[in-house]
Motif scaffolding. Structure first.
Motif, PDB file in Angstrom:
ATOM      1  N   ARG B  76      -1.798  -4.605  12.374  1.00 56.96           N
ATOM      2  CA  ARG B  76      -1.511  -4.892  10.968  1.00 56.96           C
ATOM      3  C   ARG B  76      -2.224  -3.884  10.067  1.00 56.96           C
ATOM      4  O   ARG B  76      -1.636  -3.335   9.138  1.00 56.96           O
ATOM      5  CB  ARG B  76      -1.948  -6.321  10.613  1.00 56.96           C
ATOM      6  CG  ARG B  76      -1.701  -6.677   9.149  1.00 56.96           C
ATOM      7  CD  ARG B  76      -1.920  -8.156   8.863  1.00 56.96           C
ATOM      8  NE  ARG B  76      -3.294  -8.576   9.054  1.00 56.96           N
ATOM      9  CZ  ARG B  76      -4.250  -8.480   8.114  1.00 56.96           C
ATOM     10  NH1 ARG B  76      -3.976  -7.987   6.936  1.00 56.96           N
ATOM     11  NH2 ARG B  76      -5.473  -8.875   8.369  1.00 56.96           N
ATOM     12  N   LEU B  77      -3.510  -3.629  10.382  1.00 53.26           N
ATOM     13  CA  LEU B  77      -4.257  -2.673   9.566  1.00 53.26           C
ATOM     14  C   LEU B  77      -3.632  -1.281   9.656  1.00 53.26           C
ATOM     15  O   LEU B  77      -3.700  -0.504   8.709  1.00 53.26           O
ATOM     16  CB  LEU B  77      -5.729  -2.625  10.011  1.00 53.26           C
ATOM     17  CG  LEU B  77      -6.513  -3.932   9.853  1.00 53.26           C
ATOM     18  CD1 LEU B  77      -7.977  -3.708  10.219  1.00 53.26           C
ATOM     19  CD2 LEU B  77      -6.409  -4.486   8.435  1.00 53.26           C
ATOM     20  N   HIS B  79      -0.487  -0.668   9.850  1.00 53.73           N
ATOM     21  CA  HIS B  79       0.883  -0.723   9.315  1.00 53.73           C
ATOM     22  C   HIS B  79       1.915  -0.466  10.406  1.00 53.73           C
ATOM     23  O   HIS B  79       2.819   0.348  10.249  1.00 53.73           O
ATOM     24  CB  HIS B  79       1.070   0.277   8.171  1.00 53.73           C
ATOM     25  CG  HIS B  79       0.069   0.093   7.074  1.00 53.73           C
ATOM     26  ND1 HIS B  79      -1.095   0.812   7.008  1.00 53.73           N
ATOM     27  CD2 HIS B  79       0.057  -0.754   6.021  1.00 53.73           C
ATOM     28  CE1 HIS B  79      -1.787   0.424   5.947  1.00 53.73           C
ATOM     29  NE2 HIS B  79      -1.110  -0.530   5.338  1.00 53.73           N
ATOM     30  N   LEU B 102       6.802   0.042  -2.845  1.00 51.14           N
ATOM     31  CA  LEU B 102       5.520  -0.690  -2.885  1.00 51.14           C
ATOM     32  C   LEU B 102       4.609  -0.376  -1.695  1.00 51.14           C
ATOM     33  O   LEU B 102       3.463   0.030  -1.883  1.00 51.14           O
ATOM     34  CB  LEU B 102       5.782  -2.197  -2.997  1.00 51.14           C
ATOM     35  CG  LEU B 102       4.548  -3.091  -2.895  1.00 51.14           C
ATOM     36  CD1 LEU B 102       3.643  -2.926  -4.114  1.00 51.14           C
ATOM     37  CD2 LEU B 102       4.932  -4.563  -2.745  1.00 51.14           C
ATOM     38  N   PRO B 103       5.102  -0.514  -0.436  1.00 48.20           N
ATOM     39  CA  PRO B 103       4.190  -0.208   0.679  1.00 48.20           C
ATOM     40  C   PRO B 103       3.768   1.258   0.700  1.00 48.20           C
ATOM     41  O   PRO B 103       2.647   1.568   1.113  1.00 48.20           O
ATOM     42  CB  PRO B 103       5.006  -0.568   1.922  1.00 48.20           C
ATOM     43  CG  PRO B 103       6.400  -0.770   1.483  1.00 48.20           C
ATOM     44  CD  PRO B 103       6.379  -1.072   0.021  1.00 48.20           C
ATOM     45  N   GLU B 105       3.194   3.099  -1.927  1.00 46.85           N
ATOM     46  CA  GLU B 105       2.099   3.225  -2.897  1.00 46.85           C
ATOM     47  C   GLU B 105       0.790   2.769  -2.269  1.00 46.85           C
ATOM     48  O   GLU B 105      -0.244   3.395  -2.442  1.00 46.85           O
ATOM     49  CB  GLU B 105       2.376   2.372  -4.139  1.00 46.85           C
ATOM     50  CG  GLU B 105       3.441   2.924  -5.057  1.00 46.85           C
ATOM     51  CD  GLU B 105       3.776   1.948  -6.182  1.00 46.85           C
ATOM     52  OE1 GLU B 105       2.927   1.103  -6.537  1.00 46.85           O
ATOM     53  OE2 GLU B 105       4.915   2.025  -6.695  1.00 46.85           O
ATOM     54  N   LEU B 106       0.878   1.648  -1.533  1.00 44.00           N
ATOM     55  CA  LEU B 106      -0.337   1.114  -0.915  1.00 44.00           C
ATOM     56  C   LEU B 106      -0.863   2.089   0.148  1.00 44.00           C
ATOM     57  O   LEU B 106      -2.060   2.155   0.400  1.00 44.00           O
ATOM     58  CB  LEU B 106      -0.062  -0.253  -0.288  1.00 44.00           C
ATOM     59  CG  LEU B 106       0.322  -1.356  -1.279  1.00 44.00           C
ATOM     60  CD1 LEU B 106       0.782  -2.605  -0.557  1.00 44.00           C
ATOM     61  CD2 LEU B 106      -0.849  -1.663  -2.188  1.00 44.00           C
ATOM     62  N   LYS B 108      -0.723   5.202  -0.215  1.00 43.42           N
ATOM     63  CA  LYS B 108      -1.166   6.382  -0.967  1.00 43.42           C
ATOM     64  C   LYS B 108      -0.295   7.610  -0.693  1.00 43.42           C
ATOM     65  O   LYS B 108      -0.790   8.726  -0.642  1.00 43.42           O
ATOM     66  CB  LYS B 108      -2.635   6.721  -0.660  1.00 43.42           C
ATOM     67  CG  LYS B 108      -3.596   5.554  -0.796  1.00 43.42           C
ATOM     68  CD  LYS B 108      -4.322   5.571  -2.130  1.00 43.42           C
ATOM     69  CE  LYS B 108      -5.328   4.459  -2.228  1.00 43.42           C
ATOM     70  NZ  LYS B 108      -4.732   3.126  -2.417  1.00 43.42           N
ATOM     71  N   ARG B 150      12.497  -2.058   2.083  1.00 40.71           N
ATOM     72  CA  ARG B 150      11.055  -2.033   1.838  1.00 40.71           C
ATOM     73  C   ARG B 150      10.289  -2.144   3.147  1.00 40.71           C
ATOM     74  O   ARG B 150       9.316  -1.413   3.371  1.00 40.71           O
ATOM     75  CB  ARG B 150      10.680  -3.195   0.908  1.00 40.71           C
ATOM     76  CG  ARG B 150       9.201  -3.290   0.601  1.00 40.71           C
ATOM     77  CD  ARG B 150       8.898  -4.485  -0.283  1.00 40.71           C
ATOM     78  NE  ARG B 150       9.311  -5.734   0.364  1.00 40.71           N
ATOM     79  CZ  ARG B 150       9.380  -6.912  -0.248  1.00 40.71           C
ATOM     80  NH1 ARG B 150       9.065  -6.993  -1.526  1.00 40.71           N
ATOM     81  NH2 ARG B 150       9.765  -7.979   0.401  1.00 40.71           N
ATOM     82  N   ALA B 151      10.761  -3.026   4.032  1.00 42.02           N
ATOM     83  CA  ALA B 151      10.067  -3.230   5.313  1.00 42.02           C
ATOM     84  C   ALA B 151      10.140  -1.977   6.188  1.00 42.02           C
ATOM     85  O   ALA B 151       9.229  -1.710   6.970  1.00 42.02           O
ATOM     86  CB  ALA B 151      10.668  -4.425   6.044  1.00 42.02           C
ATOM     87  N   PHE B 154       8.147   2.604   5.394  1.00 45.40           N
ATOM     88  CA  PHE B 154       7.036   3.387   5.946  1.00 45.40           C
ATOM     89  C   PHE B 154       7.220   3.610   7.434  1.00 45.40           C
ATOM     90  O   PHE B 154       6.283   3.986   8.126  1.00 45.40           O
ATOM     91  CB  PHE B 154       5.692   2.736   5.613  1.00 45.40           C
ATOM     92  CG  PHE B 154       5.600   1.266   5.977  1.00 45.40           C
ATOM     93  CD1 PHE B 154       6.161   0.302   5.151  1.00 45.40           C
ATOM     94  CD2 PHE B 154       4.940   0.872   7.132  1.00 45.40           C
ATOM     95  CE1 PHE B 154       6.064  -1.059   5.493  1.00 45.40           C
ATOM     96  CE2 PHE B 154       4.851  -0.477   7.468  1.00 45.40           C
ATOM     97  CZ  PHE B 154       5.420  -1.435   6.645  1.00 45.40           C
TER      98      PHE B 154
END
Lengths: 293, 268
Positions: B76-77, B79, B102-103, B105-106, B108, B150-151, B154
């Motif tokens: 999870r950490l 991603h 959104l993900p 952005e998180l 970076k 979105r899912a 990344f």
């Protein structure tokens, strides 16, 4: 694919204009009705000699046109008109109110962010925040003015602090509610991204809280004006609307329309503050229509 | 990633909730890379709970879960997975593009990288022209496609889906099923998919994990040998009906109350 109703911007603008005109029209109609009721009650009251709940006469219910025409008459023979004075008093009180609003808003917001992150702080601090609002502002005001005055703070700043005292509470309570409003799934989504506390605050909690914050700011916008007006009394400030009210109170039996005129200015000032927040809300919030009250 | 290593490896997982309810017991399951595995079962069989345990959104009481060969927490950490819920869970104040970003952005990502990736995802889920719309301007099916974009934005190796089409009408649902298979093929991800619908599970999956309730456990695993790629025709093949029947019988053997299955409220 299901069809989606998306209005063209041009259409929407003209629809907005029509809605705006309708609203202004309704306000004018409301004012006219109020005017009519006021004058009708006075006419009936004077004809029948009504004394309950108050004697209907020139002093208790001056004609509305007298209140309005009072603005155009000089306060002292040969001096500037009442409107000229009211304008400067209103500006002075507005300055106190704005500073109080910003100060109270910042404190309320900061407090809410702090409380949102700690259940222990919520349990421990929230009762005292509520208690702070049960103390009458009339009792707090002299303490603030005298206390800060002895530290060399200008009297009008003390008044701003009193306005802030009325402002911070709705902001704190509503913002806290907004920060805690995201549903479990939204938080779970953030957790699935291993988002940190700051990310959750900035990307989820704060944006989710904005509708609540604006509701609070609308309450505070009028509350800070009241706070400033009330605060001027113990501070013996003569330059604002509060000072004017105290002054005109003493001459009420001979010139009631001046106090009434000042009340109108106070109301207009509160409305202007309120309107600014409503406009800001429209500009900032891009939400589903049902989010707008 | 090592191709022979399972994408998800579940060993001896049990879950008791505080109220003393046993949601899951003795779950063992391996999901190979590129697999499409459905979890199906009646109310209270813990399939959503199991999905959340894989995603490290809740912790198992016993047993271990590995994702891409690392503990679920680490995964999870890192991603390693994207998740889609029954509700789209889009952020109202963000446009379609911003929701997908959104993900990123998180994580970076730079602005240029984000916008390039978002337009790729918009293409993938076929939402061209809706980039600047807000979620409340979209239909349920479109919202769910944004959630999928979105899912996947990344590029996680694993996609967890918790009844993603459960709130959609039947026709939209069937179209979304085809979309999802196309996306699965294009993205090369592994999918673990929770559903109430037997035809949906059979149509989408390479394997269907049939679960039974009280306590939640794996009752059977049905290999779905329908040819790839699946099309609208697949639903009309005799083999499709045979497999649907087999899954239904396995569910019945596991004590499933199919009538009550629609009103599932997971204790999660």
């Amino acid at each position: 694919m299901a069809t989606i109703a998306i209005e063209q911007p041009r259409q929407r603008r003209s629809a907005d204009a029509a809605r705006g005109a309708k609203r202004v029209g309704l306000v004018l109609v409301g004012l006219a009705v109020f005017w009519g009721l006021w004058e009708a009650y006075r006419w009936i009251g004077e004809s029948l000699g009504i004394t309950w709940p108050f004697t209907v006469d020139e002093v208790n219910m001056p004609h509305i046109h007298e209140m309005l025409s009072a603005f155009t008459k000089p306060l002292q023979p040969g001096g500037p008109t009442l409107l000229h004075y009211e304008w400067h008093w209103a500006l002075f009180t507005a300055k106190e109110a704005v500073v109080g609003f910003l100060l109270g808003g910042a404190i309320g917001f900061g407090l809410a962010v702090l409380l949102a992150h700690s259940r222990i702080l919520r349990r421990g601090l929230l009762p005292y925040i509520v208690i702070s609002q049960t103390v009458p502002i009339l009792a707090v005001a002299p303490m603030v003015v005298v206390g800060l005055g002895s530290k060399g703070v200008e009297p009008w700043v003390s008044v701003s602090v009193i306005a802030a005292y009325l402002t911070f509470f709705p902001v704190a309570v509503n913002t806290l509610r907004g920060l805690l409003s995201p549903d479990p799934r939204s938080l779970e989504l953030m957790r699935s991204y291993a988002a940190g506390r700051n990310d959750v605050l900035w990307k989820l909690r704060l944006p989710a809280s904005l509708p609540f914050v604006f509701t609070a700011l609308k309450i505070s916008a009028t509350a800070c004006v009241i706070g400033a007006i009330i605060g001027e009394t113990p501070a013996s400030i003569q330059d604002g609307l509060g000072g004017a009210i105290v002054n005109f109170n003493q001459y009420y039996s001979t010139a009631p329309e001046r106090l009434w005129a000042t009340n109108i200015v106070c109301a207009v000032l509160g409305l202007v503050f309120f309107a600014i927040i409503v406009i800001a809300e429209r500009l900032v919030l891009r939400r589903a229509p049902e989010h707008f009250a | 990633m090592n191709e022979s290593q399972p994408a998800v490896s579940i060993t001896g997982v049990s879950k008791q909730f505080k109220a003393g309810v046993t949601a899951l017991t003795g779950i063992d399951l391996d999901v190979r890379p590129r697999e499409f595995v459905s979890l199906i079962g009646p109310s209270g069989c813990g399939k959503s709970t199991l999905l959340r345990i894989i995603g490290d959104l809740i912790e198992p009481s016993e047993g271990t879960v590995e994702v891409n060969g690392k503990p679920a927490h680490r995964a999870r950490l890192d991603h390693d997975y994207g998740i889609v819920f029954q509700e789209a869970v889009l952020y109202d104040w963000r446009t379609v593009s911003k929701n997908i970003a959104l993900p990123l952005e998180l994580l970076k990502w730079s602005r240029e990288k984000r916008s390039a990736r978002v337009s790729e995802m918009i293409d993938l889920v076929e939402l061209e022209g809706f980039e600047d719309h807000h979620p409340w301007q979209l239909s349920g099916g479109m919202q769910q496609r944004v959630a999928i974009a979105r899912a996947l934005s990344f590029d996680p190796a694993l996609l967890l889906m918790d009844e993603p089409f459960g709130a959609l009408d039947e026709m939209t649902r069937e179209r979304m099923n085809l979309e999802l298979l196309r996306i699965w093929d294009a993205s090369g991800s592994t999918i673990v998919f929770v559903t109430h619908s037997i035809p949906e599970a059979v149509f989408l999956s390479t394997r269907v994990v049939v679960m039974s309730a009280r306590p939640g456990r794996v009752a059977a695993i049905v290999e779905v040998d329908l040819p790839q790629p699946r099309t609208g025709r697949t639903r009309e093949e005799p083999r499709f009906f045979e497999l649907v029947t087999e899954v239904r019988e396995r569910l019945a053997a596991g004590g499933a109350d199919l009538v009550g299955a629609e009103a599932e409220v997971e204790a999660s």
